[in-house]
Design an enzyme around this catalytic site. Structure first.
Site, mmCIF file in Angstrom:
data_model
loop_
_atom_site.group_PDB
_atom_site.id
_atom_site.type_symbol
_atom_site.label_atom_id
_atom_site.label_comp_id
_atom_site.label_asym_id
_atom_site.label_seq_id
_atom_site.Cartn_x
_atom_site.Cartn_y
_atom_site.Cartn_z
ATOM 1 N N LEU A 129 7.678 -4.779 -0.218
ATOM 2 C CA LEU A 129 8.327 -3.697 -0.945
ATOM 3 C C LEU A 129 8.956 -4.291 -2.204
ATOM 4 C CD1 LEU A 129 10.230 -1.751 1.877
ATOM 5 C CD2 LEU A 129 8.018 -1.187 0.876
ATOM 6 N N ASP A 130 8.950 -3.525 -3.289
ATOM 7 C CA ASP A 130 9.645 -3.966 -4.499
ATOM 8 C C ASP A 130 11.106 -4.261 -4.175
ATOM 9 O OD1 ASP A 130 7.332 -3.478 -5.876
ATOM 10 O OD2 ASP A 130 8.026 -1.600 -6.787
ATOM 11 N N ARG A 131 11.691 -5.145 -4.931
ATOM 12 C CA ARG A 131 13.115 -5.476 -4.748
ATOM 13 C C ARG A 131 13.973 -4.216 -4.751
ATOM 14 N NH1 ARG A 131 15.909 -10.434 -7.805
ATOM 15 N NH2 ARG A 131 17.826 -10.517 -6.614
ATOM 16 N N THR A 133 13.198 -1.190 -3.957
ATOM 17 C CA THR A 133 12.818 -0.181 -2.961
ATOM 18 C C THR A 133 13.381 -0.528 -1.590
ATOM 19 O OG1 THR A 133 10.757 0.216 -4.161
ATOM 20 C CG2 THR A 133 10.876 1.038 -1.912
ATOM 21 N N ASN A 227 3.924 -1.728 -7.896
ATOM 22 C CA ASN A 227 4.633 -0.709 -8.695
ATOM 23 C C ASN A 227 3.857 0.602 -8.811
ATOM 24 O OD1 ASN A 227 6.181 -2.957 -11.181
ATOM 25 N ND2 ASN A 227 6.522 -2.725 -9.006
#
Length: 291
Positions: A129-131, A133, A227
């Site tokens: 997961l993105d930082r 999110t 993303n």
């Protein structure tokens, strides 16, 4: 019990009956207690499932003391079995380390948790997961599971669902966004409508609530690109609240309003359908209400 005990499985059984034969001088409640406290390892992995099937050749270890579960207060554990752990990753935490950040990562914390249970314990990243999110993230507890999940990820993943608050009132109410994503030299992802100009990315969305200023969306990924949701929301001119990198003009709660709310998969070995969920952050609803 003053030291760790090891037992070898010689016939097919399930975990609780097997332990009852190993501790025939102890009560059933005593045996259930060591199970519930996480003192039982099956082939090196912690197991609390009374009905866990056992096969000849497996090794059971009963720890003298219950392990310190130091990772749980930092990252909530949604689900755990002998093969995988599903966590509720906080926003602002990296999935894996970078040159600048080594310890405040899901990998580091959960790997430390595994080592607190067994010296040989390890964790393996399956997806990221993105930082920015938050939400449901799955990790493997052994290489066998990691490879099984990664090699069959699209087949085994039945749904990856996200909840997002975006800027503006989305129209149409629901839709499907398809493009090809590429990365610039500055690590910014961008979208192309020309087939083959990057990796195919497909995102579906449905509006759950809307006001003149914001929309709450239920989002499903058909592909999992870096993303992806953030770029696709920018593409339809409704960037995610707080996502300045991809065009947002507002940031009322000092974070990106994107949350991994649902992961539904088939277990790579049993075929059982499993659904993991994380509640939508309450702050998202404050944004929707304008508070």
């Amino acid at each position: 019990m003053k030291s760790n005990l090891k037992f070898n499985v010689t016939t097919e059984s399930t975990l609780l009956p097997f332990l009852l034969t190993c501790f025939d001088n102890k009560s059933r409640n005593y045996v259930k207690g060591i199970l519930s406290r996480g003192q039982v390892l099956v082939d090196g992995g912690r197991c609390t499932d009374y009905a866990r099937p056992l096969l000849p050749g497996q090794q059971i270890m009963v720890l003298h003391r219950a392990p310190a579960l130091s990772a749980k207060p930092d990252i909530p554990i949604i689900y755990e079995d002998d093969d995988m752990i599903v966590i509720d990753k906080p926003a602002g935490m990296l999935s894996i380390s970078t040159d600048q950040e080594h310890t405040n990562t899901a990998y580091y914390i959960m790997n430390d948790y595994m080592k607190s249970i067994a010296k040989s314990g390890r964790i393996f990243i399956v997806h990221r997961l993105d930082r920015e999110t938050s939400g449901v993230m799955l990790l493997a507890k052994n290489e066998r599971t990691k490879y099984a999940l990664q090699e069959r990820w699209e087949e085994l993943t039945l749904r990856r669902g996200y909840t997002a608050v975006v800027e503006g009132k989305v129209s149409p109410f629901e839709g499907k966004i398809t493009s090809w994503l590429k990365q610039t030299k500055t690590l910014l992802m961008y979208s192309s409508k020309e087939k083959g100009q990057g990796k195919l990315a497909i995102t579906k969305y449905c509006t759950l609530q809307s006001t003149d200023r914001h929309s709450l969306l239920d989002i499903s990924l058909e592909t999992g690109r870096k993303n992806q949701i953030r770029v696709h929301m920018k593409d339809i001119e409704h960037p995610i609240v707080g996502d300045k990198k991809y065009g947002a003009l507002t940031n009322p709660i000092d974070r990106i309003c994107l949350h991994a709310s649902v992961l539904r998969i088939k277990h790579p070995f049993t075929g059982e359908e499993l659904c993991f969920e994380s509640s939508v952050p309450s702050a998202f609803m404050k944004v929707m209400s304008g508070r």
